[in-house]
Motif scaffolding. Structure first.
Motif, PDB file in Angstrom:
ATOM      1  N   PRO A  20      25.867  47.799  33.186  1.00 45.23           N
ATOM      2  CA  PRO A  20      24.885  46.731  32.467  1.00 45.23           C
ATOM      3  C   PRO A  20      24.585  45.715  34.041  1.00 45.23           C
ATOM      4  N   LYS A  26      21.506  47.446  26.122  1.00 46.37           N
ATOM      5  CA  LYS A  26      21.354  46.639  24.750  1.00 46.37           C
ATOM      6  C   LYS A  26      21.846  47.623  23.618  1.00 46.37           C
ATOM      7  N   GLU A  27      21.998  48.796  23.563  1.00 43.52           N
ATOM      8  CA  GLU A  27      22.863  49.550  22.598  1.00 43.52           C
ATOM      9  C   GLU A  27      24.399  48.995  22.306  1.00 43.52           C
ATOM     10  N   LYS A  28      25.010  48.815  23.572  1.00 46.70           N
ATOM     11  CA  LYS A  28      26.286  48.372  23.424  1.00 46.70           C
ATOM     12  C   LYS A  28      26.753  46.902  23.816  1.00 46.70           C
ATOM     13  N   TRP A  29      25.806  46.083  23.513  1.00 46.66           N
ATOM     14  CA  TRP A  29      25.928  44.774  23.799  1.00 46.66           C
ATOM     15  C   TRP A  29      26.496  43.973  22.836  1.00 46.66           C
ATOM     16  N   ASN A  30      27.465  43.238  23.189  1.00 43.86           N
ATOM     17  CA  ASN A  30      28.093  42.210  22.396  1.00 43.86           C
ATOM     18  C   ASN A  30      28.405  40.965  22.715  1.00 43.86           C
ATOM     19  N   LEU A  61      37.547  42.707  28.176  1.00 42.78           N
ATOM     20  CA  LEU A  61      36.633  43.888  28.683  1.00 42.78           C
ATOM     21  C   LEU A  61      37.186  44.907  29.803  1.00 42.78           C
ATOM     22  N   ALA A 110      20.186  51.163  27.879  1.00 45.11           N
ATOM     23  CA  ALA A 110      21.515  51.432  28.430  1.00 45.11           C
ATOM     24  C   ALA A 110      22.219  50.027  28.286  1.00 45.11           C
ATOM     25  N   LYS A 161      30.603  40.613  26.219  1.00 39.15           N
ATOM     26  CA  LYS A 161      29.938  40.810  27.247  1.00 39.15           C
ATOM     27  C   LYS A 161      28.866  39.779  27.741  1.00 39.15           C
ATOM     28  N   ASP A 176      33.018  48.702  30.950  1.00 39.92           N
ATOM     29  CA  ASP A 176      32.172  48.117  29.962  1.00 39.92           C
ATOM     30  C   ASP A 176      30.975  47.489  30.556  1.00 39.92           C
TER      31      ASP A 176
END
Length: 505
Positions: free
Chosen positions: A470, A420-424, A462, A418, A427, A466
């Motif tokens: 996390p 990692k998928e949308k990590w950028n 952000l 949850a 963040k 967002d």
RNA sequence: GGCGCGUUGGUCAAUCGGCUAAGACGCCUCCCUUUCACGGAGGAAUGACGGGUUCGACUCCCGUACGUGCUACCA
């Protein structure tokens, strides 16, 4: 006349739900009527005796808070309270019944009885009984000449004493729950009263002891109804009819799926307890889980049981023991059996956890934390902060660990995907700079933490949504738990920063 | 097989002749909550069947069906 009731278990194993409910109804009735509640141990079957079972039963009653006024342990004016210790009493009453022509000696061996059941089995009578039709064909003091009977008794031939059931009589019984019930005496067999080892059977013992102990009201399971006419007749034949207790045959507790009496096996099969407390069979060392060990509060357990087969007629479902004493009435007990619903049982426990004060809950939860971390390996003061934060999520006592473990130890990250998928990069940058701000914070409380969090968001383009999840997963390991900034406050600055770093590297 | 007892939603159950049949658990939807719960608002879901009695039957009576208990020198 003073109300006296009794719970009369045989010490053969764990104490079943239904047994506890019988105790409860006895107890409530006694308390409500200013009466006595006695515990009488029916250990007349030496083959089924299980060491430790009696102590276990008393421990269960203690845990439930249903303490007898008289018991084997405590004693009382009608001691002894163990039937094995009352053995000498019963033979005289059996003799009295023989003398008055209501009972007789029977010398048939086990093999004789088996042969009889085989020989007389027919399609319309698949289970021949030792009854008024058959007894004339068997070896007993009704068929043998008196000299022969005397001789057999004198030379030590094993014998039992059987009741001589009359033919064609209607035996009536008024049950407090079911009303009038009648039986045709011709259809009831000549039950054994005194066994070859000199011990009474239940049938004789229950009547003699209820009389001697001045029991006024007798509650027992519905499974006893078919033998009730034997008991009624015994009260009459012994000349005690006017002292016979008022009967109440309680409905059975049924298994949740399908039909039939709830058994220990059903619990094992469906994953819920059936016994009040853990029970370890001494012979096999096999342990069966109990409600106590599964994390039920005794008050919740008792309340749940009270409602299984009885209700007050109002919408109220949560009753303290004192309220139950006040409100309970045997007339409102149901006739039909009730299927046990573990989900509802858990709901009761959840209700009780919400109503219990935090200090008490901390006491109750402590053993479960000890079990996970070891006694003395964690900070006790932390638990009192955790309890109010997680209690609404707790149904059973072990849930305090399941819902609060991350306050005590750094959790395993179970929802890494949850994050990692949308990590950028934004963040990554957000958390990196936020850590620095946190490190510099002189005060550490959830409001401050949240304020710095909010301030840092726009700098990285952000929104709260967002990164808050996390952040939660960093601290908790999963998508659950109390407010995340409160968690951060409780675990402390260093630990919070450590948990963030662990994920962002 | 015989005998006893029982039968309102999936489960626990109210109703003691007036029912458009409460409430709770569980389930579903929505709100609250940037999580999960809690909480709040809704929803689906019930009188085994057939005869009587009655102005009226979930309630009373009878029968049937079904379920369950007992039918041990166990309790």
């Amino acid at each position: 006349m003073k109300v006296r009731v009794r719970f009369a278990p045989s010490p053969t194993g764990g104490l079943h739900l239904g047994g506890v409910r019988t105790v409860l109804y006895n107890y409530l009735f006694a308390r409500a009527n200013g009466g006595d509640f006695v515990l009488r141990v029916e250990d007349t079957d030496q083959n089924r005796f299980v060491a430790g079972a009696e102590q276990y039963i008393m421990d269960c009653l203690n845990w439930c808070g249903l303490i007898p006024d008289e018991s084997p342990e405590k004693g009382g004016p009608y001691a002894p309270y163990r039937q094995s210790e009352r053995k000498h009493l019963y033979a005289d009453y059996a003799e009295q019944l023989i003398a008055s022509g209501h009972a007789y000696y029977a010398f048939d061996t086990t093999e004789d009885l088996e042969k009889m059941r085989k020989d007389y089995r027919r399609d319309d009578n698949t289970n021949p009984q030792y009854d008024h039709n058959i007894r004339g064909l068997m070896l007993n003091s009704l068929t043998l000449p008196p000299e022969k009977v005397a001789e057999l008794v004198q030379n030590g031939t094993p014998y039992v004493v059987r009741i001589k059931m009359p033919a064609n009589e209607t035996v009536m019984l008024t049950d407090m729950i079911r009303g009038e019930i009648s039986f045709d005496s011709s259809l009831v067999d000549d039950k054994v009263l005194l066994k070859a080892d000199g011990m009474p059977t239940y049938h004789l013992a229950v009547v003699v002891d209820d009389y001697l102990m001045k029991i006024t009201h007798a509650f027992r399971g519905e499974e006893w109804l078919p033998s009730a006419p034997v008991h009624v007749l015994l009260w009459e034949y012994l000349g005690w009819k006017q002292h016979m207790p008022q009967w109440a045959h309680l409905p059975l507790i049924l298994k949740p799926d399908g039909n039939g009496k709830l058994s220990k096996r059903d619990g094992d099969r469906l994953g819920f307890p059936v016994f009040a407390m853990n029970w370890t069979a001494p012979r096999t060392s096999e342990t069966t889980k109990g409600f106590r060990e599964m994390g039920f509060l005794p008050e919740a357990f008792v309340n749940m049981l009270a409602m299984l087969g009885w209700n007050s007629g109002s919408e109220q479902e949560i009753f303290s023991l004192d309220e139950l004493v006040e409100r309970f009435s045997i007339e409102r007990v149901h006739k039909g059996g009730a299927k046990f619903d573990f989900e509802k049982a858990k709901w009761f426990n959840h209700q009780y956890i919400q109503r219990t004060d935090d200090a008490t809950l901390a006491e109750l939860a402590k053993p479960y934390i000890d079990m996970e971390l070891g006694i003395g390996n964690w900070e006790l003061g932390l638990l009192s902060k955790v309890v109010p934060l997680v209690k609404d999520r707790c149904t059973l006592l072990p849930d305090f660990w399941a819902q609060g473990h991350f306050f005590f130890t750094t959790p395993e990250i179970k929802e890494e995907a949850a994050i990692k998928e949308k990590w950028n990069d934004q963040k990554q940058q957000f958390f990196t700079s936020w850590i620095n701000i946190l490190t510099a914070q002189p005060t550490w409380d959830h409001a401050v933490i949240e304020a710095t969090f909010n301030e840092e968001l726009p700098k990285n383009g952000l929104k709260k949504g967002d990164v808050i999840l996390p952040f939660r997963i960093m601290l908790v390991g999963g998508k659950y738990g109390p407010g995340v900034f409160v968690i951060a406050e409780v675990i402390g600055k260093d630990e919070t920063i450590k948990r963030i770093k662990r994920v962002i590297g």
